[in-house]
Design a protein around this motif. Structure first.
Motif, mmCIF file in Angstrom:
data_model
loop_
_atom_site.group_PDB
_atom_site.id
_atom_site.type_symbol
_atom_site.label_atom_id
_atom_site.label_comp_id
_atom_site.label_asym_id
_atom_site.label_seq_id
_atom_site.Cartn_x
_atom_site.Cartn_y
_atom_site.Cartn_z
ATOM 1 N N GLN A 123 0.825 -1.196 0.000
ATOM 2 C CA GLN A 123 0.000 0.000 0.000
ATOM 3 C C GLN A 123 0.864 1.252 0.000
ATOM 4 O O GLN A 123 0.537 2.240 -0.673
ATOM 5 C CB GLN A 123 -0.928 0.000 1.214
ATOM 6 C CG GLN A 123 -1.995 1.101 1.162
ATOM 7 C CD GLN A 123 -2.908 0.952 -0.040
ATOM 8 O OE1 GLN A 123 -3.516 -0.094 -0.255
ATOM 9 N NE2 GLN A 123 -2.991 2.002 -0.856
ATOM 10 N N GLU A 124 1.978 1.222 0.754
ATOM 11 C CA GLU A 124 2.903 2.357 0.745
ATOM 12 C C GLU A 124 3.426 2.609 -0.657
ATOM 13 O O GLU A 124 3.499 3.756 -1.108
ATOM 14 C CB GLU A 124 4.082 2.074 1.677
ATOM 15 C CG GLU A 124 3.763 2.111 3.149
ATOM 16 C CD GLU A 124 4.998 1.897 4.008
ATOM 17 O OE1 GLU A 124 4.873 2.023 5.234
ATOM 18 O OE2 GLU A 124 6.077 1.602 3.454
ATOM 19 N N VAL A 125 3.813 1.548 -1.334
ATOM 20 C CA VAL A 125 4.364 1.680 -2.688
ATOM 21 C C VAL A 125 3.336 2.326 -3.619
ATOM 22 O O VAL A 125 3.654 3.226 -4.401
ATOM 23 C CB VAL A 125 4.788 0.300 -3.217
ATOM 24 C CG1 VAL A 125 5.081 0.361 -4.715
ATOM 25 C CG2 VAL A 125 6.016 -0.197 -2.470
ATOM 26 N N LYS A 169 -3.465 -4.031 -4.492
ATOM 27 C CA LYS A 169 -2.342 -4.694 -3.839
ATOM 28 C C LYS A 169 -2.232 -6.144 -4.295
ATOM 29 O O LYS A 169 -1.128 -6.687 -4.404
ATOM 30 C CB LYS A 169 -2.490 -4.630 -2.323
ATOM 31 C CG LYS A 169 -2.311 -3.253 -1.725
ATOM 32 C CD LYS A 169 -2.196 -3.309 -0.216
ATOM 33 C CE LYS A 169 -3.479 -3.737 0.430
ATOM 34 N NZ LYS A 169 -3.393 -3.747 1.906
ATOM 35 N N THR A 170 -3.375 -6.787 -4.547
ATOM 36 C CA THR A 170 -3.367 -8.185 -4.985
ATOM 37 C C THR A 170 -2.636 -8.330 -6.309
ATOM 38 O O THR A 170 -1.823 -9.242 -6.493
ATOM 39 C CB THR A 170 -4.809 -8.703 -5.118
ATOM 40 O OG1 THR A 170 -5.480 -8.560 -3.870
ATOM 41 C CG2 THR A 170 -4.829 -10.163 -5.545
ATOM 42 N N GLU A 171 -2.897 -7.405 -7.228
ATOM 43 C CA GLU A 171 -2.213 -7.435 -8.528
ATOM 44 C C GLU A 171 -0.711 -7.213 -8.352
ATOM 45 O O GLU A 171 0.117 -7.907 -8.957
ATOM 46 C CB GLU A 171 -2.792 -6.364 -9.452
ATOM 47 C CG GLU A 171 -2.073 -6.269 -10.798
ATOM 48 C CD GLU A 171 -2.359 -4.976 -11.543
ATOM 49 O OE1 GLU A 171 -1.661 -4.697 -12.531
ATOM 50 O OE2 GLU A 171 -3.269 -4.225 -11.104
ATOM 51 N N LEU A 176 10.177 -8.127 6.055
ATOM 52 C CA LEU A 176 9.871 -9.317 5.262
ATOM 53 C C LEU A 176 8.882 -8.973 4.157
ATOM 54 O O LEU A 176 7.996 -8.130 4.335
ATOM 55 C CB LEU A 176 9.285 -10.427 6.138
ATOM 56 C CG LEU A 176 10.295 -11.426 6.736
ATOM 57 C CD1 LEU A 176 11.262 -10.719 7.673
ATOM 58 C CD2 LEU A 176 9.569 -12.545 7.476
ATOM 59 N N ASP A 177 9.013 -9.653 3.018
ATOM 60 C CA ASP A 177 8.064 -9.454 1.938
ATOM 61 C C ASP A 177 6.735 -10.116 2.295
ATOM 62 O O ASP A 177 6.615 -10.838 3.281
ATOM 63 C CB ASP A 177 8.610 -9.988 0.612
ATOM 64 C CG ASP A 177 8.905 -11.472 0.659
ATOM 65 O OD1 ASP A 177 7.957 -12.258 0.845
ATOM 66 O OD2 ASP A 177 10.081 -11.859 0.504
ATOM 67 N N ILE A 178 5.725 -9.884 1.467
ATOM 68 C CA ILE A 178 4.375 -10.321 1.802
ATOM 69 C C ILE A 178 4.268 -11.842 1.885
ATOM 70 O O ILE A 178 3.572 -12.386 2.748
ATOM 71 C CB ILE A 178 3.357 -9.740 0.790
ATOM 72 C CG1 ILE A 178 1.932 -10.010 1.249
ATOM 73 C CG2 ILE A 178 3.605 -10.271 -0.606
ATOM 74 C CD1 ILE A 178 0.880 -9.259 0.443
ATOM 75 N N ALA A 179 4.989 -12.558 1.013
ATOM 76 C CA ALA A 179 4.938 -14.023 1.047
ATOM 77 C C ALA A 179 5.607 -14.558 2.313
ATOM 78 O O ALA A 179 5.099 -15.477 2.969
ATOM 79 C CB ALA A 179 5.597 -14.605 -0.191
ATOM 80 N N ALA A 180 6.761 -13.980 2.672
ATOM 81 C CA ALA A 180 7.469 -14.423 3.877
ATOM 82 C C ALA A 180 6.668 -14.073 5.132
ATOM 83 O O ALA A 180 6.638 -14.846 6.095
ATOM 84 C CB ALA A 180 8.856 -13.788 3.930
#
Length: 498
Positions: free
Chosen positions: A203-205, A232-234, A427-431
């Motif tokens: 969301q920040e990005v 964000k999902t995309e 951490l990234d979203i997946a991690a």
């Protein structure tokens, strides 16, 4: 200011390897004056390495850097600084024994001749201007991680570089502080500076950036204007290569014995702290950085003795619990400072794994190194640490991969009390999704004190919430209590919910 079509910086065909690990592979990237470019990618994708090359910290194996269209070599960080490139790193570059003002001026031109009072005055003025509240006279060693981040940002702002690189700058900031930082970043871009913003917060990005570049396994796989991203999902799908939805199913767990019982604790800045934690629950501790979370964690984890009140861990007095080693009913601490406190940067992953687990592989005075290495390899694979090589040094890992290694090591010990301090920071979203699942599974056998500055994380994982301000617990309440949840913001500011 450069014309819009002519980049201030061009990274042209940049490649960089560390032994067998290729961090960057033939990357070409344009950075324009007056624009905020977001750099996205999973942990270990090569973002920080690429920006460290631009900042003169690393030298590329191949490729070149162009500044204003002219090929330029940065043999050192100081050369990059002279060319107007400044960077705030994930792992802070501060002198712990010096004051905030001394750190801000360290290495700055003219700093040697300034009087301490004048230095403090200028830092205080800069902090007020940028809404980064901090005491210029405070010693850096006494600061929280959030406050240390502010010192790094002040160093960068004082330098007034043409290119400003922010590596996960909001990881230790409250939402309000992050908003203030974004306002400052936008003002600097409007003044013609080029901003590079590395973040895992999608969301920040989307909110702050003009353009987005996505790295995967050391290569640029996508670039786009931020306005072209619809959700964000995309963005997560483009970054990870699959659908990622940051949600967890928090099944109810039956609570068991009390693993932490603190009553009327008074020590250092802590005032009349009373909290209890049982097996089967997660207690989320939230508050603005520097309000006593660090001293409380240090007391619970045995780093600082309590001077007043009582602390019982696993139904034992604090002194008894820490006076002898126990193979069962252990406490695991996942520190916020993953490179300084959680690991030894100069040791490989196997030896870092052994820092808290070595007794499990010892028979008398003998260490079964082969067995330990095998288990370390299993954990590296299970937790998705990159690279899949236990011989690499801790300092060679990205912040997120280092955190995954620490989590794997501490969960391997099968603790009954877990103190997790900012466990998904950086951490990234997946991690993050993986870590959340690990924490929820661990609560089936342990009580977890989750210290986090991310309110969404606290609300997603916690069974109960404790809000801290000025060394006190303002309130403790059920995470499903919507009325109290709505008051968290005012409690974090020191206003009683009553």
């Amino acid at each position: 200011m450069n014309p819009p079509h002519h980049p201030l910086i061009r990274l042209d065909g940049i490649s960089k390897s560390f032994g067998p690990v290729q961090a960057n592979k033939n990357i070409t990237l344009d950075i324009h004056a007056g624009k905020i470019k977001a750099l996205l990618g999973e942990n270990g994708a090569g973002k920080s390495t690429l920006m460290s090359i631009l900042a003169g910290r690393y030298q590329p194996d191949s490729g070149r850097i162009q500044v204003d269209g002219r090929p330029t070599v940065f043999p050192s960080a100081s050369a990059a600084i002279r060319a107007g490139v400044g960077m705030v790193y994930q792992h802070f570059m501060l002198v712990e024994a010096m004051s905030v003002a001394e750190n801000v001026f360290l290495g700055q031109e003219g700093g040697f001749w300034l009087r301490p009072a004048r230095m403090a005055e200028r830092v205080a003025e800069l902090a007020r201007t940028c809404h980064l509240d901090i005491d210029p006279a405070a010693r850096v060693a006494d600061l929280s991680m959030g406050e240390k981040q502010r010192v790094e940002i002040l160093k960068l702002l004082l330098r007034q570089s043409r290119v400003l690189i922010f590596d996960e700058p909001t990881a230790v900031l409250t939402p309000q502080e992050a908003d203030q930082l974004f306002s400052a970043m936008r003002r600097m871009a409007d003044q013609g500076k080029a901003i590079v913003f590395i973040s895992h917060k999608l969301q920040e990005v989307m909110d702050i950036s003009d353009d987005i570049a996505i790295l995967r396994r050391g290569e640029i796989v996508d670039t786009m204007p931020a306005g072209d991203v619809t959700s964000k999902t995309e963005l997560a799908r483009r970054m990870v290569g699959r659908d990622v939805v940051l949600q967890v199913e928090k099944d109810p767990v039956k609570t068991g014995r009390t693993v932490l019982d603190i009553r009327a604790l008074e020590t250092g800045p802590l005032k009349d702290i009373s909290i209890q934690l049982r097996r089967g629950e997660i207690l989320g501790l939230v508050g603005v950085a520097g309000n006593g979370q660090k001293p409380l964690v240090e007391t619970i984890c045995g780093l600082s003795p309590p001077t007043g009140g009582t602390v019982e861990i696993m139904e034992k007095p604090w002194e008894d619990f820490f006076s002898r080693y126990a193979s069962r009913d252990t406490l695991s601490y996942i520190p916020e400072d993953r490179l300084g406190l959680a690991t030894c940067p100069g040791l490989d992953l196997r030896d870092n794994f052994l820092l808290t687990t070595c007794r499990a592989f010892c028979r008398g005075p003998w260490l079964n190194a082969r067995q330990a290495e095998g288990k370390a390899k299993d954990l590296v694979a299970e937790y998705g640490v990159r690279p899949l090589n236990v011989c690499v040094l801790a300092r060679q890992l990205s912040g997120g991969n280092l955190q995954k290694m620490v989590l794997g090591r501490e969960f391997y010990r099968k603790p009954r009390l877990i103190v997790a301090e900012q466990p998904t920071q950086g951490l990234d979203i997946a991690a993050t999704e993986e870590v959340w699942q690990h924490l929820l599974r661990a609560r089936e056998k342990a009580g977890i004190l989750l210290v986090t500055g991310d309110l969404s994380e606290a609300l997603a994982l916690s069974d109960r919430i404790a809000v801290m301000f000025d060394g006190r617990i303002m309130d403790v309440f059920d995470a499903n209590d919507t009325r109290k949840v709505e008051q968290i913001g005012v409690m974090m500011a020191g206003i009683s919910p009553e």
